[in-house]
Design an enzyme around this catalytic site. Structure first.
Site, PDB file in Angstrom:
ATOM      1  N   CYS A  43       0.754  -1.325  -0.049  1.00  0.00           N
ATOM      2  CA  CYS A  43       0.129  -0.229  -0.159  1.00  0.00           C
ATOM      3  C   CYS A  43       0.850   1.500  -0.017  1.00  0.00           C
ATOM      4  O   CYS A  43       2.080   1.028   0.062  1.00  0.00           O
ATOM      5  CB  CYS A  43      -0.730   0.269   1.275  1.00  0.00           C
ATOM      6  SG  CYS A  43      -0.018  -0.019   2.926  1.00  0.00           S
ATOM      7  N   CYS A  70      45.691 -20.254  -2.841  1.00  0.00           N
ATOM      8  CA  CYS A  70      45.827 -19.981  -1.380  1.00  0.00           C
ATOM      9  C   CYS A  70      44.846 -18.834  -1.031  1.00  0.00           C
ATOM     10  O   CYS A  70      44.003 -18.464  -1.744  1.00  0.00           O
ATOM     11  CB  CYS A  70      47.235 -19.340  -1.113  1.00  0.00           C
ATOM     12  SG  CYS A  70      47.489 -17.926  -2.006  1.00  0.00           S
ATOM     13  N   CYS A  91      44.262 -15.608  -2.506  1.00  0.00           N
ATOM     14  CA  CYS A  91      43.539 -15.524  -3.720  1.00  0.00           C
ATOM     15  C   CYS A  91      42.083 -15.345  -3.590  1.00  0.00           C
ATOM     16  O   CYS A  91      41.329 -14.719  -4.108  1.00  0.00           O
ATOM     17  CB  CYS A  91      43.790 -17.061  -4.615  1.00  0.00           C
ATOM     18  SG  CYS A  91      45.470 -17.414  -4.859  1.00  0.00           S
ATOM     19  N   ASP A 101       9.770 -28.412  21.074  1.00  0.00           N
ATOM     20  CA  ASP A 101       8.265 -28.456  21.046  1.00  0.00           C
ATOM     21  C   ASP A 101       7.729 -29.946  21.494  1.00  0.00           C
ATOM     22  O   ASP A 101       8.626 -30.741  21.366  1.00  0.00           O
ATOM     23  CB  ASP A 101       7.892 -28.136  19.541  1.00  0.00           C
ATOM     24  CG  ASP A 101       6.455 -28.483  19.495  1.00  0.00           C
ATOM     25  OD1 ASP A 101       5.493 -28.116  20.242  1.00  0.00           O
ATOM     26  OD2 ASP A 101       6.102 -29.471  18.504  1.00  0.00           O
ATOM     27  N   ASP A 114       8.315 -28.903  14.797  1.00  0.00           N
ATOM     28  CA  ASP A 114       8.264 -29.515  13.335  1.00  0.00           C
ATOM     29  C   ASP A 114       6.813 -28.988  12.706  1.00  0.00           C
ATOM     30  O   ASP A 114       6.443 -29.193  11.662  1.00  0.00           O
ATOM     31  CB  ASP A 114       7.845 -31.046  13.689  1.00  0.00           C
ATOM     32  CG  ASP A 114       6.553 -31.206  14.263  1.00  0.00           C
ATOM     33  OD1 ASP A 114       6.132 -30.576  15.246  1.00  0.00           O
ATOM     34  OD2 ASP A 114       5.700 -32.291  13.937  1.00  0.00           O
TER      35      ASP A 114
END
Length: 838
Positions: free
Chosen positions: A27, A94, A97, A518, A717
């Site tokens: 909005c 290495c 780099c 849980d 879950d």
């Protein structure tokens, strides 16, 4: 300052302007909030946000601070549409780099972040949509490396290409190593042999003479330096000329200095003091050969670090047997379509995800879930691509194919975790950014000190020690220390059914002190089951259960389904119930074989005018055990008491014991009623219980558990667990749960077994311990041996480090780090049961 032109991606325009895609606006007030947030960023001169196009057009007074703008938009509660491009990088050797490639990518206009992994030789770049892959590739090339965009095709195809590229690299290194060794051996015989054996010394002097011997050595060393060793010279000197020296630069300068000095001693000895006329051709050649050997061993070890991914990708069979037009035909798995009916024979791997339509079997899902026990499959059951069918045969309808299968998603998750950077890597990156320039400075200082204070021939001593400093200090081991451990650790975790969606969770889990779980579906089965059935004397238990189940067969209530499942598990035949009436919150009534059967809570019995007092003591006992008591009446007579409960998962007590053994505090956070929650908590020995909370209450509970600065992991879950999973320091989702929960989590447990939580903590601590060992070795190796190479032990017994030994030690340091990381492949969950292991 440049503006980014969507018509010509990557090519800047002359004005300081930028257009960003904004996500989440709905909005006009959203528009205003985004505009205000961006306008507050220093340097933003003007901003205009368009809701219809969902874009923000910005103008800057100076250099655009893209990170600050993105942070402001996200802080306001909106998203910026970015994309991710994966690149295969070639030429990195290495840690320095890695830093150069990252800086080059981050400087591309429109790039928001870049992470480069030395072990996987990959870069993951986050950028605005208009940035083309070609611009990223050009930036990498500008830094002195090669890059190729990795497409989003099937993981197996990418894996084949990467294996081919790795094999080609190893073949090239093997050829170079072989040639270098063949050329170096006679060179060592001429120079080292003359020093070690007086017989050989006299033979060389009397046959070809030392002058010719030096010229032969020059030819052999030149061949080694500029054929197999050319890779070090070209890359090293280019990097040095760009002002960004790397490991190749150290090798190029070191071997080049030894070779140049020896060349002068051979062809223009008059330019050197009398006592300094020595040759080091064999040192230059041996250094190149030993470093090639180290690179080859390193490449072999790197290939083994990604073996878990290769095994996962190899789970999908190449051929699928399908029914099309009523005919059975074999097709490549790549041509399999959702909706195809697939035939699976005994012992075959399942080619895609789907739902069984006909037949039955047991399927081994160990490589997906980590569970060793085969799972029964029949019509309506889901099957997963890559799992192995047992002795039965069945047909299934494909529901997910190709990149949409669970196996493909697992591979993507593991790849993403393997390519991520842990917070600990930031320290390594800061050190390695300055490491090579610092080594060059130390080598120059070593040269100067030996020239000024060293014994005669001072120039020879100075050269040898400066070269030893350059060679010993390769930062390869530093760059490999963290990513190789992450690769092996996350790969091993995937084999055990634990997926790290974010690599950072590896480090985060190590610091967790409290695990909040849980209850429903995590500690318990998540579905009610009939636990007790007690009938009045003279009644037939099976007959009563059959009558009650016939009534409940008409109901969709979870409790009704539990009673129905119990009747079916006993093989009872159920009659048809008629005149069914359900009263929400009370129970149900129906006619079964002409008998009026009622089942429900005590209040339902009271409505029917029945007294439950005969079962009062039993009901109280059941309630104390966290079970829900129900009653059954037949023809107006109370005949039985039943109990339904959500039982604790069989492996939950052992899983909690394993977590406690790792020094973790356990808490339960649930929306269930307090009495039931406390009963379950007592059974499981859980001391902290937060019950009767809504989803936002679970977030508040997580915040409360953080009291005192404790790190909290949350395991859940369900959909209502998603906010808590996201709010916790580390969220672990049980893989049998909802997609929303899994998407909110940092770690996904593919099986419903809570023991996987302990496995996740164990692999985290083992991996972090492995990383610390690697970093200790990599940094300790350099801290200890650079001074030795510089000659600090010379005054204490005349000890110097030969450049050849330095080269061997440098190569072995990387191999040690890789070999140590590979130990994680032998990780077993039971081995990670103490907090000290992390």
């Amino acid at each position: 300052m440049p503006r980014w032109n969507p018509e010509t991606p990557g090519i800047p325009l002359p004005t300081a302007a930028l257009s960003l895609p904004i996500e989440g606006m709905t909005c006009a007030s959203c528009v205003r909030r985004v505009e205000q947030a961006i306008a507050a960023v220093p340097g933003v001169a003007a901003v205009s946000v368009n809701l219809a196009t969902e874009r923000a057009d910005l103008r800057f007074n100076g250099t655009p601070d893209l990170a600050a703008v993105l942070g402001a938009v996200r802080q306001a509660g909106y998203g910026v549409g970015t994309e991710t491009t994966d690149l295969a990088i070639q030429g990195m050797t290495c840690a320095s780099c890695v830093g150069r490639v990252e800086r080059a990518l981050r400087e591309v206009p429109g790039v928001t972040d870049a992470a480069v992994n030395l072990a996987t030789q990959r870069a993951r770049v986050s950028h605005l949509p208009h940035v083309a892959a070609t611009a990223l590739i050009e930036a990498v090339r500008g830094a002195g490396y090669e890059a190729e965009a990795l497409d989003a095709g099937p993981a197996a195809d990418r894996g084949d290409r990467e294996r081919a590229a790795r094999a080609a690299e190893m073949d090239s290194l093997a050829r170079s190593l072989g040639l270098a060794a063949v050329l170096t051996l006679p060179l060592m015989a001429l120079e080292m042999g003359a020093h070690l054996s007086m017989t050989l010394h006299h033979a060389i002097r009397d046959s070809i003479g030392f002058a010719l011997s030096w010229r032969i050595q020059f030819v052999l060393a030149a061949l080694v330096m500029f054929i197999p060793g050319l890779r070090f010279q070209t890359k090293g000197w280019r990097a040095l000329l760009r002002g960004a020296p790397d490991m190749n630069s150290l090798v190029a300068i070191g071997t080049g200095a030894a070779f140049a000095y020896s060349t002068v001693a051979t062809f223009a000895p008059g330019l050197l003091p009398q006592g300094a006329r020595h040759v080091f051709f064999e040192a230059a050649a041996v250094i190149v050969t030993l470093i090639l050997l180290g690179r080859w061993l390193e490449a072999r070890s790197k290939g083994r670090t990604s073996e878990a991914i290769r095994r996962l990708m190899g789970l999908q069979p190449p051929i699928a047997r399908v029914l099309r037009d009523g005919q059975e035909q074999e097709i490549p798995v790549a041509q399999l379509l959702a909706g195809d009916i697939v035939l699976v024979r005994p012992g075959e791997r399942i080619p895609a995800d789907g739902e069984v339509t006909e037949g039955a079997s047991f399927v081994d899902e160990a490589m997906i879930t980590g569970e060793p026990v085969p799972v029964a499959k029949g019509p309506g059951a889901s099957v997963t691509g890559g799992t192995v069918n047992g002795n039965g045969a069945f047909r299934f309808r494909a529901t997910a194919v190709g990149g949409e299968t669970l196996l493909a998603q697992i591979v993507r998750m593991v790849e993403q975790a393997q390519g991520s950077k842990l917070p600990i890597q930031a320290l390594v990156d800061r050190v390695t950014m300055w490491f090579v320039p610092a080594v060059l400075g130390l080598a120059a200082l070593t040269l100067g000190v030996w020239l000024a204070f060293g014994p005669e021939p001072a120039l020879a001593f100075a050269l040898v020690n400066a070269v030893a400093v350059l060679i010993i200090a390769c930062p390869c081991a530093m760059g490999l220390a963290t990513p190789t451990s992450i690769m092996v650790g996350t790969g091993r975790a995937a084999e055990l059914g634990v997926l790290f969606r974010k690599g950072e969770a590896l480090q985060g889990l190590r610091d967790v002190e409290v695990v909040a779980l849980d209850k429903t579906g995590t500690l318990t089965e998540g579905r009610p089951s009939l636990t007790d059935l007690m009938v009045r004397p003279g009644e037939d238990e099976a007959a009563i259960l059959a009558l009650v189940a016939a009534v409940e067969a008409r109901s969709e209530h979870p409790v009704a389904q539990a009673i129905l499942a119990a009747a079916r598990s006993r093989g009872l035949t159920l009659a048809e119930a008629t005149d069914f009436e359900a009263v929400p919150g009370f129970g149900a009534t129906a006619l079964v074989q002409g008998r009026r059967v009622a089942v429900g809570a005590d209040r339902h019995m009271a409505r029917l005018g029945l007294d439950v007092a005969p079962f009062a003591a039993t009901a109280a006992m059941l309630a104390d055990q966290g079970r829900t008591p129900l009653y059954a009446a037949v023809d107006g007579r109370l005949v039985a008491a039943l109990a339904v409960a959500d039982p604790v998962k069989r492996g939950t007590p052992a899983a909690l014991a394993a977590l406690r053994a790792q020094g973790l505090r356990i808490a339960m956070v649930t929306g269930d009623n307090r009495r039931t929650a406390e009963v379950i908590a007592r059974q499981l020995g859980i001391e902290e219980v937060v019950a009767e909370v809504l989803p936002d209450g679970k977030v508040a509970a997580v915040e409360g558990l953080r009291e005192g600065g404790r790190k909290v992991a949350f395991v859940g879950d369900g959909i209502n667990d998603a906010p808590a999973l996201a709010a916790a320091d580390v969220g672990l989702a049980v893989g049998t749960g909802t997609d929303i929960a899994i998407e909110s989590a940092d770690v996904v447990l593919m099986s419903g077994d809570l023991g996987a939580v302990a496995t996740a903590f164990g692999i985290s601590r083992a991996t972090m311990a492995n990383i610390r060992q690697n970093l200790f070795w990599a940094f300790g190796y350099n801290v200890a041996l650079i001074p030795v190479a510089a000659g600090v032990l010379w005054p204490f017994g005349g000890t110097l480090l030969s450049p050849m030994l330095a080269a061997a030690a440098m190569g072995l340091s990387s191999v040690f780090v890789l070999a140590n990381a590979l130990r994680l492949r032998r990780f077993q969950p039971a081995a990670a049961t103490t907090r000290e292991e992390g």
